[in-house]
Design a protein around this motif. Structure first.
Motif, short mmCIF file in Angstrom:
data_model
loop_
_atom_site.label_atom_id
_atom_site.label_comp_id
_atom_site.label_asym_id
_atom_site.label_seq_id
_atom_site.Cartn_x
_atom_site.Cartn_y
_atom_site.Cartn_z
N SER A 32 0.83 -1.19 0.00
CA SER A 32 0.00 0.00 0.00
C SER A 32 0.88 1.26 0.00
CB SER A 32 -0.91 0.01 1.24
OG SER A 32 -1.64 1.22 1.29
N LEU A 33 0.62 2.16 -0.95
CA LEU A 33 1.33 3.43 -1.03
C LEU A 33 0.35 4.57 -0.74
CD1 LEU A 33 3.43 2.86 -4.28
CD2 LEU A 33 4.03 2.29 -1.92
N SER A 34 0.72 5.42 0.19
CA SER A 34 -0.10 6.58 0.56
C SER A 34 0.61 7.85 0.13
CB SER A 34 -0.34 6.61 2.07
OG SER A 34 -1.04 5.46 2.48
N PRO A 35 0.13 8.49 -0.96
CA PRO A 35 0.78 9.71 -1.44
C PRO A 35 0.71 10.83 -0.41
CG PRO A 35 -0.65 8.77 -3.13
CD PRO A 35 -0.94 8.04 -1.85
N ARG A 36 1.84 11.51 -0.22
CA ARG A 36 1.91 12.64 0.71
C ARG A 36 2.12 13.95 -0.03
NH1 ARG A 36 5.08 11.43 5.56
NH2 ARG A 36 4.14 13.35 6.30
N ALA A 37 2.79 13.88 -1.22
CA ALA A 37 3.04 15.09 -2.00
C ALA A 37 3.48 14.68 -3.40
CB ALA A 37 4.14 15.92 -1.34
N SER A 38 3.21 15.53 -4.38
CA SER A 38 3.84 15.34 -5.68
C SER A 38 5.25 15.89 -5.56
CB SER A 38 3.06 16.03 -6.79
OG SER A 38 3.12 17.43 -6.63
N TYR A 39 6.16 15.36 -6.37
CA TYR A 39 7.57 15.70 -6.20
C TYR A 39 8.28 15.59 -7.53
CZ TYR A 39 12.16 15.58 -3.76
OH TYR A 39 13.43 15.84 -3.29
N ALA A 40 9.05 16.60 -7.86
CA ALA A 40 9.89 16.57 -9.06
C ALA A 40 11.26 17.10 -8.67
CB ALA A 40 9.26 17.41 -10.17
N ILE A 41 12.30 16.40 -9.09
CA ILE A 41 13.66 16.79 -8.74
C ILE A 41 14.56 16.62 -9.96
CG2 ILE A 41 14.14 14.49 -7.80
CD1 ILE A 41 16.12 15.88 -5.84
N SER A 42 15.39 17.62 -10.18
CA SER A 42 16.48 17.53 -11.13
C SER A 42 17.75 17.52 -10.30
CB SER A 42 16.47 18.72 -12.09
OG SER A 42 15.32 18.68 -12.89
N ALA A 43 18.60 16.52 -10.52
CA ALA A 43 19.74 16.32 -9.63
C ALA A 43 20.85 15.57 -10.35
CB ALA A 43 19.29 15.53 -8.39
N VAL A 44 21.94 15.41 -9.62
CA VAL A 44 23.05 14.57 -10.07
C VAL A 44 23.10 13.36 -9.14
CG1 VAL A 44 25.56 14.43 -10.35
CG2 VAL A 44 24.35 16.52 -11.00
#
Length: 173
Positions: A32-44
């Protein structure tokens, strides 16, 4: 049309989400996955570590040590070393002048949960030094044998300081 360059200098984008909890299949039953926030990251990717045998490996086959902001630049990167073990990221420096608070706020140990087989392949192909853009949901996980809670802030570290990212999109630079 060519993809825009990955701009890892900016902070991750985290927003509230109205997504309802959902289940994903695993080799050990439903998770079971409970979403807490949308998230986008650009990283190394500073380091990658595969997992096969610990309980979370049924949904999270990989952890990524990610950095953004100034951390991937030579001013920081040349003075830091990263490694991963047992779902933890460790970074070290011998430079006492380095702003460790900045490093903590601009690095993350990210437990990734691929949304599908293509995302899984793309995540497992990542290597140290790769520039990457990930998008999905920060989630809490309830599974047979373990539970995980995602961090929702970038300034924490240590146990409970990890982002648990259900990855819906991967773009490698």
């Amino acid at each position: 049309e060519a993809e825009a360059a990955i701009d890892w200098r900016r902070d991750p984008l985290q927003e509230e989400t109205g997504r309802a909890p959902f289940a994903v299949a695993s080799g050990k039953g439903e998770v079971s996955l409970s979403p807490r926030a949308s998230y986008a990251i650009s990283a190394v990717a500073e380091h990658t570590e595969r997992y096969w045998f610990d309980p979370p490996a049924v949904v999270s086959p990989l952890d990524l040590a990610l950095s953004w902001g100034e951390v991937p630049t030579p001013a920081y990167r040349d003075r830091l070393s990263f490694e991963q073990s047992w779902r933890f990221v460790f970074w070290r420096t011998e430079d006492m002048e380095l702003d460790t608070g900045y490093v903590i706020a601009h690095t993350a140990n990210t437990h990734v949960i691929p949304a599908n087989a293509n995302v899984r392949r793309a995540l497992l192909a990542l290597d140290r030094g790769d520039e990457v853009r990930l998008a999905g949901l920060l989630v809490d996980v309830a599974a047979p044998g373990f539970t995980w809670e995602s961090s929702l802030v970038r300034t924490d570290h240590g146990d409970k300081g990890c982002e648990i990212l259900y990855v819906e999109s991967v773009v490698e630079g």
